[in-house]
Design a protein around this motif. Structure first.
Motif, mmCIF file in Angstrom:
data_model
loop_
_atom_site.group_PDB
_atom_site.id
_atom_site.type_symbol
_atom_site.label_atom_id
_atom_site.label_comp_id
_atom_site.label_asym_id
_atom_site.label_seq_id
_atom_site.Cartn_x
_atom_site.Cartn_y
_atom_site.Cartn_z
ATOM 1 N N PHE A 384 0.710 -1.353 0.193
ATOM 2 C CA PHE A 384 0.056 0.011 0.041
ATOM 3 C C PHE A 384 0.785 1.229 0.029
ATOM 4 N N SER A 385 0.440 2.399 -0.170
ATOM 5 C CA SER A 385 0.866 3.661 -0.295
ATOM 6 C C SER A 385 1.279 3.902 1.209
ATOM 7 N N LYS A 386 2.719 4.498 1.350
ATOM 8 C CA LYS A 386 3.255 5.021 2.359
ATOM 9 C C LYS A 386 2.809 6.322 2.918
ATOM 10 N N GLU A 408 7.977 2.662 11.324
ATOM 11 C CA GLU A 408 9.217 2.072 10.529
ATOM 12 C C GLU A 408 8.894 0.746 9.769
ATOM 13 N N PHE A 409 9.003 0.736 8.413
ATOM 14 C CA PHE A 409 8.455 -0.164 7.423
ATOM 15 C C PHE A 409 9.407 -1.433 7.568
ATOM 16 N N ILE A 410 8.689 -2.456 7.638
ATOM 17 C CA ILE A 410 9.551 -3.845 7.501
ATOM 18 C C ILE A 410 9.490 -3.997 5.930
ATOM 19 N N ASP A 411 8.510 -4.191 5.356
ATOM 20 C CA ASP A 411 8.374 -4.070 3.767
ATOM 21 C C ASP A 411 7.303 -3.258 3.376
ATOM 22 N N ASP A 412 6.958 -3.465 2.044
ATOM 23 C CA ASP A 412 5.699 -2.685 1.433
ATOM 24 C C ASP A 412 4.383 -2.964 1.902
ATOM 25 N N ALA A 413 4.478 -4.053 2.840
ATOM 26 C CA ALA A 413 2.914 -4.302 3.429
ATOM 27 C C ALA A 413 2.862 -4.669 4.708
ATOM 28 N N SER A 414 4.115 -4.344 5.461
ATOM 29 C CA SER A 414 4.093 -4.325 6.950
ATOM 30 C C SER A 414 4.969 -3.285 7.608
ATOM 31 N N ILE A 438 -5.274 3.072 3.838
ATOM 32 C CA ILE A 438 -4.359 2.146 3.565
ATOM 33 C C ILE A 438 -4.790 1.697 2.129
ATOM 34 N N ILE A 439 -4.329 2.243 0.980
ATOM 35 C CA ILE A 439 -4.719 2.212 -0.155
ATOM 36 C C ILE A 439 -3.658 1.358 -1.071
ATOM 37 N N ASP A 440 -4.194 0.217 -1.651
ATOM 38 C CA ASP A 440 -3.169 -0.672 -2.354
ATOM 39 C C ASP A 440 -2.983 -0.069 -3.846
#
Length: 562
Positions: A384-386, A408-414, A438-440
């Motif tokens: 999703f967009s950050k 703090e982003f783990i990856d682009d979905a978590s 939370i927009i994909d």
């Protein structure tokens, strides 16, 4: 007339014959009831006796304490130095006589090891530990000995290979060992009958049982120092090993499936270091249009550990020739796949699914939040967009007071939500996410707010261990490490103080093995060494007992002695 007589005999004696038959069948069954046999077989007698000189017979004998599986015995006999021809076996009850099919070398010490893989016939109990004896065909017996232990969750059946250094190079991938031993459940081994000289000794989980080291397949351990048998030192003890795996093969893409117009499911041949991989490590190339298409998102799947997802914004042309390019992908051992091309089949299906929230949890057992280092992990099933994520998250206490946080982003979905304000122990807080933000990549979003109670833990939930490390090199960098018996629970590592004391605090309750290692190359972690090319492992020492760490009851005054 004869036919009638036979018919009459059978008719009159049918019941008797039936009982005889049943009784005969019943006698083949094992007796019912009784305790299950859990006693491992033992070797109670060998010929020749260990230490025999001038042995000239063409056989050796082994007598077991019970009946054993013959095949397991044949596969568990190791002779050093090795013979060129196989043995001939002759069994008599519980005794095996094994004949040599070639003449033994004169004035030579022979060592025979019966490994711990020998099983009894009753319940397949294996020998508790290997049995080794040595004899000489001459007037002198080589009396060198190397002993130690393999430390592993289950060392049973692992081998110890010893090579006499007659040449400068030893290649265990091609050379069979001069001496062999095997370990049982306790991991202990002893190599006996060694002549004078320098040895290379390795612990190997020999999966193929071919007495060769299979790179990238067999787990291994390497000695931490030179091993020399001499007239002044004919016994070396505490030659201990960890079992590790050496991987020299870079990862490859084993599968690429386009799920819809925006998403790919990819799978690697082995686990990768996803912390060092991002969307920038991938792109699509349309060879029909001769154009590059960028990947926007890269994130972990929720199924297998080797699976990941890629997401792109552009729509692919279905009939064009398109390939996925991956660059500089690292596995967990640091092997890099520099460049790989994978042909794909484009899909035009529209993604209409809203991002699904998979998990909101703390980092402590029971998904509790650590009150001192408050982190909440949030995971979705789609990237999703950050842009507006920070504003999507809200944390409040029971009075409604807002708590400050950092994303703090783990990856682009978590991502992790690090709560900056100090939290109280054993206290509930409210955690919410505005899912409209939370927009994909396809523009999908949920029209709701997710709310969840989160609870902090307490200092009473933790344990600890403290003590001292003795007899180590004064100038060494020392570390202690707690390894959990539960593979799903974290391990702990800490540097030993200058006065050789150590203290590990905030330890989750459970059973642990405590060890120390000398950090020779000062990189802060234990190095297992290498078989090919050869390099020594770092020296380590285990505390002999398993530590059962309970909440509120730290273990103190532990002593690890080198």
């Amino acid at each position: 007339m004869k036919v009638n007589l036979i018919r009459n005999f059978v008719t009159k004696n049918f019941s008797f014959l039936l009982l005889l038959l049943i009784g005969g069948c019943a006698s083949q069954l094992p007796p019912g009831g009784g305790e299950i046999d859990k006693i491992p077989p033992e070797i109670i007698l060998v010929e020749p006796e260990s230490g025999t000189l001038n042995y000239s017979k063409d056989f050796f004998e082994i007598t077991f304490s019970e009946y054993v599986d013959k095949r397991s015995v044949r596969e568990a006999i190791f002779i050093s130095p090795p013979l060129s021809k196989s043995l001939k076996y002759d069994w008599s009850g519980k005794t095996l006589r094994a004949y040599f099919q070639e003449s033994l070398k004169p004035n030579t010490t022979y060592t025979i090891t019966i490994g711990a893989d020998v099983e009894d016939l009753n319940n397949r109990n294996k020998m508790a530990e290997p049995y080794t004896f040595a004899f000489s065909t001459g007037t002198q017996l080589d009396s060198g000995k190397i002993s130690g232990k393999i430390y592993d969750v289950d060392p049973t059946g692992s081998m110890v290979f010893a090579y006499l250094m007659n040449t400068n190079e030893i290649d265990p991938t091609k050379q069979k060992p001069d001496y062999v031993s095997q370990v049982g459940k306790n991991g202990k081994f002893t190599l006996v009958g060694l002549g004078e000289g320098e040895y290379k000794v390795f612990a190997i989980r020999d999966k193929l049982r071919d007495l060769l080291f299979q790179m990238n397949e067999d787990e291994f351990g390497v000695q931490f120092k030179e091993l020399k048998i001499s007239s002044n030192q004919n016994e070396i003890i505490n030659c201990d090993f960890f079992l590790n795996k050496q991987d020299t093969i870079p990862p490859t893409l084993s599968s690429v499936i386009m799920k819809d117009r925006n998403h790919f499911l990819i799978e690697f041949s082995e686990p990768i270091d996803s912390s060092k991989v991002s969307a920038s490590n991938f792109y699509l190339y349309d060879s029909t249009k001769q154009s590059r298409i960028n990947i926007i998102y890269f994130y972990k799947g929720d199924a297998r550990p080797k699976q990941f997802y890629l997401a792109l914004k552009d729509t692919l042309i279905r009939d064009n020739n398109i390939s996925l390019i991956s660059e500089n992908i690292l596995d967990l051992f640091g092997n890099k796949n520099s460049y790989e091309v994978y042909s794909i089949t484009p899909k035009a299906d529209t993604d209409t699914l809203k991002p699904k929230l998979l998990k909101v949890s703390g980092t402590m057992p029971g998904d509790k939040v650590d009150y001192q280092d408050a982190i909440v992990t949030v995971k979705f099933d789609d990237a999703f967009s950050k842009v507006d994520v920070d504003n999507a998250v809200t944390i409040t206490d029971l009075t409604g007071k807002f708590l400050s946080h950092k994303i703090e982003f783990i990856d682009d979905a978590s991502f992790n939500v690090k709560i900056i304000d100090r939290l109280r122990q054993r206290t509930d807080y409210s955690f919410s996410i505005d899912l409209k933000k939370i927009i994909d990549i396809a523009g999908n979003k949920a029209d709701s707010i997710y709310k969840q109670k989160i609870t902090t833990n307490s200092e009473l939930d933790f344990s600890g261990v403290s003590g001292i490390v003795k007899n180590a090199d004064e100038n060494s960098d020392l570390y202690v490490e707690l390894k959990s018996a539960d593979i799903n629970q974290r391990n702990y590592i800490n540097k030993v103080n200058k006065d050789k004391t150590f203290a590990l605090s905030k330890i989750l309750p459970g059973k642990y093995l405590l060890s120390s290692f000398i950090d020779k190359n000062k990189n802060g972690k234990y190095d297992a060494g290498s078989i090919k090319p050869f390099s020594f492992a770092e020296k380590f020492k285990f505390y002999p007992d398993t530590l059962n760490l309970r909440p509120r009851w730290p273990v103190v005054d532990v002593s690890i002695e080198y």
